[in-house]
Each structure stands twice: as structure tokens, then as C-alpha cells.
Design an enzyme around this catalytic site. Structure first.
Site, PDB file in Angstrom:
ATOM      1  N   LYS A  21       0.837  -1.492  -0.155  1.00  0.00           N
ATOM      2  CA  LYS A  21       0.431   0.127  -0.182  1.00  0.00           C
ATOM      3  C   LYS A  21       1.044   1.320  -0.048  1.00  0.00           C
ATOM      4  O   LYS A  21       1.179   1.986   1.035  1.00  0.00           O
ATOM      5  CB  LYS A  21      -1.156   0.288   1.276  1.00  0.00           C
TER       6      LYS A  21
HETATM    7  N1  PMP Z   1      -7.653  -0.544  -3.664  1.00  0.00           N
HETATM    8  C1  PMP Z   1      -6.791   0.063  -3.386  1.00  0.00           C
HETATM    9  C2  PMP Z   1      -6.495   1.035  -4.234  1.00  0.00           C
HETATM   10  C3  PMP Z   1      -7.137   1.152  -2.004  1.00  0.00           C
HETATM   11  O1  PMP Z   1      -6.631   1.947  -1.099  1.00  0.00           O
HETATM   12  C4  PMP Z   1      -7.577   0.317  -0.800  1.00  0.00           C
HETATM   13  C5  PMP Z   1      -8.558   0.969   0.191  1.00  0.00           C
HETATM   14  N2  PMP Z   1      -7.062   0.464   0.969  1.00  0.00           N
HETATM   15  C6  PMP Z   1      -8.678  -1.086  -1.498  1.00  0.00           C
HETATM   16  C7  PMP Z   1      -8.429  -1.928  -2.487  1.00  0.00           C
HETATM   17  C8  PMP Z   1      -9.250  -2.154  -0.217  1.00  0.00           C
HETATM   18  O2  PMP Z   1      -8.451  -2.544   1.070  1.00  0.00           O
HETATM   19  P1  PMP Z   1      -8.876  -2.987   2.366  1.00  0.00           P
HETATM   20  O3  PMP Z   1     -10.177  -3.440   2.306  1.00  0.00           O
HETATM   21  O4  PMP Z   1      -8.186  -3.445   3.111  1.00  0.00           O
HETATM   22  O5  PMP Z   1      -9.189  -1.557   2.815  1.00  0.00           O
END
Ligand code: PMP
Length: 300
Positions: free
Chosen positions: A158
Site C-alpha cells: 500500500k
Molecule cells: N484497493 C485500493 C487501491 C485501496 O486504496 C484500498 C483501500 N486500502 C483497497 C483496495 C481496499 O483495501 P482494504 O479493504 O484493506 O481497505
């Protein structure tokens, strides 16, 4: 709605081990994280005072840093304690929590081996990314920018740098009157939304793309677990955009977006329906449970 700038608010931000007044949480303009995107972050939500799946978020933060070649200089337990402290310091029980780690300013060039790794954690009220009317379904444009091949970018992290094309895609979609954008990957396959994963209902089954070049979101895995618990069939597979004519429902899933129905993607139309509402309702119930109960009911 009046915009309150993010650097001019009351409250506290946890910054490199100390709780500092919000307006004083500053860094130098010659920080490597700013110039070369050597930064990784998390997006978490606290519900009724408990951060949902905090362990998974904290472990992902550390893993994201390792993918970018650095070690966040705190343990899982220290980071979790800091997340809880920052909520308490700001008197918040329902909030979005944002930890971010980045390379400092000891070196400023592509090579930055000896930079200090910083960590800051902030939190603020953010009811839902799409606001009140979201259960009617949001409208997505289809982005021109593509999710890159995993050998082109560190797609499992991330990492802040990956959001550059997300912002470009979302701004274009907003300029065209959409709420957000669906991103395809470099192969032309359906990938995800700019800040959440995507799901479809085909013949009563829940289908979602294989996360081989984008985040396998914590919400995504939670929703799949809830769906299976409800005896729904869940299929991870390659989904091409032209198949979307056959999908009856669509929704996005992410920490900020939660489970939000989608009613439009470019030329394709969907009707928010039973499967989406069931999963949204169960997700909403789950996020208010204590961690042990969450793990028992929806293992990921
Ligand atoms: N894809 C992207 C690009 C994101 O920014 C997020 C948010 N973190 C997600 C998917 C979903 O991840 P999560 O469910 O862990 O928040």
C-alpha cells in the site's frame, strides 16, 4: 460544504513516538518520502471505539514498508497501541485512522539507504467515502490509466506512489460527473476501483477479480468470508469489461468505502439488490463486534 484544511485542525497526531498538537505535526520539504514516494500507509476504521481488523492493517503496514525496502521502526504492538492512543487523544470512537511511514531527509537522491524511517498516525471523523446517498448505488467511469504489471510497480504494497494514477483516474471521473473510476489492469481485465476492491453478481454468485496486481483488501477478504458463511458461491476469476452486461449487481468493498453498491460503470447498468444489501448489512454488523468475534465469524 466548507473544507477544513488537514493542516489546520484541533487535536493530536502521534508522530515518531510522541503525541503532538495537530498543527505542529510537520516534516521538512526535503523529505525523501515527498520527492521519491518512499512512503507506505494504512487506512483503518474505528467503530464504537474499536479499530476493525487492526492486526491485519498493522501487519500490512509493516509488510508494505518491507516491500519498499525499509523496516517500520516499531513493533506491531507498539503501532497498535499508538493507533488506540491517537483515537483516545482526539476523543473519537468512530473515525478513520491513517498511519503513514516514510523515508526522512538525511539523504535526497534516488538512493536513500540511510534515511530515518518516520511514522505518524492521525485520525479524523469520516462517516463514509461516498456519503449519505451511497446505498442507491454509486456511478463509476472507466479509467484510462491501467493498474500496472507487478514487475512494473510494487503492487502488493500500500505504497503512496501507486495512488498517483488513482488520483488522475478519480479526478477525470469526477470531471465527467462520476463518483469514482473503475480501473482495468494492463491486460485490460477488470481490476479495482481507485480506493476499493470490486465485486459483481453473476447468476446469483459473487464474482471478483484475482488480486494479482492490486491490493487484496482486508474488506475484500472479509466480504468473501461473510458471503461463504451465507452459503453464497464466491468466485475469484479473470473478469473482462464486456462481461459486465451479464452482471446483475455490482459493489465495491474497502475500509473507507465499506460495502457500497454500484449502479453504473461506463456503459453498464446494475440494480443494487439482495446480495449486495445482505453483505453490506452483515459487514456493518461485523465491524461493531469485538476482535475475537470478528475472527471467529469471518476468518480471512
Ligand atoms: N484497493 C485500493 C487501491 C485501496 O486504496 C484500498 C483501500 N486500502 C483497497 C483496495 C481496499 O483495501 P482494504 O479493504 O484493506 O481497505
Amino acid at each position: 460544504m466548507a473544507l477544513v484544511p488537514f493542516d489546520d485542525r484541533d487535536g493530536f497526531i502521534w508522530f515518531d513516538g510522541a503525541m503532538v498538537p495537530w498543527r505542529e505535526a510537520k516534516l521538512h520539504v526535503l523529505s525523501h518520502g515527498l520527492h521519491y514516494a518512499s512512503a507506505v500507509f494504512e487506512g483503518e476504521r474505528a467503530y464504537s471505539g474499536t479499530i476493525f481488523r487492526l492486526r491485519a492493517h498493522t501487519e500490512r503496514l509493516i509488510a508494505s514498508g518491507r516491500i519498499l525496502g525499509f523496516e517500520v521502526p516499531y513493533t506491531v504492538e507498539q503501532i497498535e497501541a499508538a493507533c488506540r492512543q491517537v483515537l483516545a487523544a482526539n476523543n473519537l470512537t468512530d473515525a478513520y485512522v491513517r498511519p503513514i511511514a516514510w523515508r526522512g531527509s538525511e539523504m535526497l537522491a534516488v538512493s536513500a539507504q540511510h534515511t530515518r524511517i518516520h511514522l505518524a498516525i492521525a485520525c479524523w471523523p469520516w462517516p463514509n467515502m461516498f456519503g449519505e446517498a451511497r446505498m442507491k448505488g454509486v456511478r463509476l467511469g472507466i479509467a484510462d490509466w491501467k493498474r500496472p504489471h507487478p514487475e512494473t510497480a510494487p503492487t502488493a504494497s500500500k505504497a503512496a506512489g501507486l495512488y498517483m494514477i488513482g488520483t488522475l483516474a478519480k479526478h477525470k471521473a469526477e470531471a465527467e460527473g462520476f463518483d469514482d473510476a473503475l480501473m482495468l489492469d494492463w491486460r485490460g481485465q477488470v481490476a479495482e476501483e481507485t480506493g476499493a476492491n470490486i465485486f459483481f453478481v453473476f447468476d446469483g454468485e459473487v464474482h471478483t477479480p484475482i488480486p494479482d496486481c492490486f491490493l487484496n483488501g482486508i474488506t475484500r477478504r472479509t466480504v468473501m468470508s461473510i458471503a461463504r458463511h451465507n452459503q453464497m458461491k464466491v468466485v475469484e476469476r479473470v473478469i473482462m469489461p464486456d462481461e459486465l452486461t451479464r452482471a446483475t449487481e455490482a459493489f465495491v468493498a474497502g475500509t473507507a468505502a465499506e460495502v457500497t453498491p454500484v449502479r453504473e460503470i461506463g456503459p453498464y447498468r446494475f440494480t443494487p439488490g439482495d446480495i449486495t444489501f445482505r453483505l453490506a448489512k452483515d459487514y456493518e454488523a461485523l465491524v461493531h463486534m469485538q476482535p475475537a468475534e470478528v475472527e471467529a465469524r469471518a476468518p480471512i
